[in-house]
Design an enzyme around this catalytic site. Structure first.
Site, PDB file in Angstrom:
ATOM      1  N   THR A   1       0.820  -1.227   0.000  1.00 33.09           N
ATOM      2  CA  THR A   1       0.000   0.000   0.000  1.00 33.09           C
ATOM      3  C   THR A   1       0.853   1.277   0.000  1.00 33.09           C
ATOM      4  O   THR A   1       0.299   2.367  -0.001  1.00 33.09           O
ATOM      5  CB  THR A   1      -0.884   0.053   1.265  1.00 33.09           C
ATOM      6  OG1 THR A   1      -0.025   0.024   2.413  1.00 33.09           O
ATOM      7  CG2 THR A   1      -1.860  -1.095   1.323  1.00 33.09           C
ATOM      8  N   LYS A   2       2.158   1.159   0.024  1.00 36.00           N
ATOM      9  CA  LYS A   2       3.009   2.346   0.178  1.00 36.00           C
ATOM     10  C   LYS A   2       3.223   3.063  -1.166  1.00 36.00           C
ATOM     11  O   LYS A   2       2.798   2.574  -2.201  1.00 36.00           O
ATOM     12  CB  LYS A   2       4.331   1.949   0.839  1.00 36.00           C
ATOM     13  CG  LYS A   2       4.133   1.322   2.232  1.00 36.00           C
ATOM     14  CD  LYS A   2       3.688   2.322   3.296  1.00 36.00           C
ATOM     15  CE  LYS A   2       3.021   1.726   4.506  1.00 36.00           C
ATOM     16  NZ  LYS A   2       3.855   0.944   5.396  1.00 36.00           N
ATOM     17  N   ASN A   3       3.904   4.205  -1.120  1.00 35.50           N
ATOM     18  CA  ASN A   3       3.979   5.042  -2.328  1.00 35.50           C
ATOM     19  C   ASN A   3       4.771   4.400  -3.466  1.00 35.50           C
ATOM     20  O   ASN A   3       4.551   4.734  -4.632  1.00 35.50           O
ATOM     21  CB  ASN A   3       4.540   6.425  -1.994  1.00 35.50           C
ATOM     22  CG  ASN A   3       3.561   7.242  -1.160  1.00 35.50           C
ATOM     23  OD1 ASN A   3       2.429   6.808  -0.922  1.00 35.50           O
ATOM     24  ND2 ASN A   3       3.983   8.413  -0.727  1.00 35.50           N
TER      25      ASN A   3
END
Ligand code: PLP
Length: 387
Positions: A188-190
């Site tokens: 879910t991170k950038n």
């Protein structure tokens, strides 16, 4: 005939494009899946992004691992205290505990939701060795104040940059302020590699130690033992961990990183649209980013204060879910969890800002994958809660 239900909007769904898919296939066809040339490329590309030499960067299989080995590499005596925020993912505290250290919480600023430097000062004891700030939601912490405290008390700084790949503060990039900066490439991170992490460090020797610790404490990794230069002996020089990143993961990250700024722009636009369209609702909106900083726009969080909204935060979550929109909660204060309550005797009331934020906050979807229509759905579902 009614139109079909739109699909459920999964919170934090990553944007995976063809170059990543092709690179993973090429990696599999190369039959070198473990730590090797693709990991080395991701490290040097990430170093270039952070404007530092590759010898000060090492990839791992998670940010949790990065935090853990950073603290082991720093060599604090057992039982030393590390000051961190109660408004973070449990991994931040667990890494401190696994390193044989004691987490000490300092409350957040109610507006920025980042750790409050005055609360850090108040939490310092003779056993304090490090400060572990989290650049919450992608907003930089007050690094001038935190650096001043660290200098005054001779403390190490380990930045939890899980939300902060693109973050900058007064022209300087997140992760480069302290002794270690730890990044996450979780789904879910950038930037994602599925699971993955990175350490950037100030001191080459400490980064080298972290690298050895992340691979069993061995003096040479597998690429250097079995790679195209022929077999080489290794020596075990520490009791290390199994925290290395695979080339199969780096294959994804290499191409994710090339789009880091384009995806940041997409999230900035989504963020601005939310700010604009939700402004007349009784929700609390994020504080505007401070001047001379770059917010990474990792999370867009709203506050549901029951007294103002006429509904509880959890009811708000249920209604978004019923409208087919995935949301998140970042985070319940660490002190809400039974493990820490039992082990450290923490009570949420001791950190009232984090407690209140944790009980009111909702994260709306902010992936670069969202279309204008998806954003409209989120906005309409949010507005519909107040009709
Ligand atoms: C995601 C996250 C972590 C852990 O990252 P992993 O790569 O999943 O280990 C740590 N801290 C914060 C603030 C996070 O959001």
């Amino acid at each position: 005939m009614t139109s079909p239900e739109p699909p459920f909007l999964i919170f934090g769904s990553p944007l995976i494009e063809q170059p990543e898919i092709d690179e993973v296939v090429a990696c599999m066809q190369s039959a070198w899946l473990g730590t090797g040339p693709r990991v080395a490329k991701l490290e040097s590309d990430f170093a270039a992004y952070k404007e530092m030499t590759p010898s000060r960067v090492t990839a791992l299989n998670s940010c949790t691992a990065a935090l853990h080995v950073s603290m082991v590499a720093a060599g604090f005596e057992a039982g030393s205290e590390v000051i961190t925020t109660p408004l973070t993912f449990c991994a931040t505290a667990n890494a401190i505990i696994h390193a044989g250290l004691t987490p000490v919480l300092a409350d957040v600023n109610a507006s920025t939701q980042c750790i409050d430097p005055a609360a850090i000062e108040a939490a310092i004891t003779s056993r304090t060795r490090a400060i572990l700030p989290v650049h919450f939601a992608g907003r930089p912490c007050d690094m001038d104040a935190i650096l001043a405290i660290a200098n005054k008390h001779d403390l190490v700084i380990i930045e939890d940059c899980a939300h902060a790949i693109e973050t900058e503060y007064h022209g300087q990039k997140a992760g480069t302020f302290g002794d270690f900066g730890c990044f996450s490439f979780y789904a879910t991170k950038n930037i994602t590699t599925g699971e993955g992490g990175m350490i950037v460090g100030r001191d080459e020797a400490l980064v080298a130690r972290a690298r050895v610790l992340a691979l069993h404490g061995m003096s040479k990794d597998a690429w250097h033992r079995f790679g195209d230069k022929g077999y080489k002996h290794y020596q075990v020089v520490e009791c290390g961990f199994k925290y290395n990143m695979m080339d199969l993961q780096a294959a994804i990250g290499i191409h994710q990183l090339t789009r880091v700024d384009a995806n940041w722009k997409c999230r900035e636009q989504a963020w601005n649209r939310y700010m604009h369209e939700l402004v007349n609702l009784p929700l609390g909106l994020p504080t505007i980013p401070e001047a001379d900083t770059r917010h990474a726009y990792h999370l867009f969080t709203v506050r549901v204060d029951e007294a103002l909204c006429g509904r509880s935060r959890d009811n708000f979550l249920d209604r978004m879910n019923a409208a087919g929109i995935g949301t998140g909660v970042h985070y319940l204060s660490l002190a809400e969890h039974p493990y820490y309550q039992q082990r450290f005797n923490w009570q949420p009331e001791q950190w009232p800002n984090a407690m209140r934020i944790g009980r009111e906050t909702v994260s709306l979807p902010l992936s670069p994958k969202l279309t204008e229509l998806d954003l409209t759905r989120v906005i309409n579902a949010t507005k519909a809660q107040f009709n």
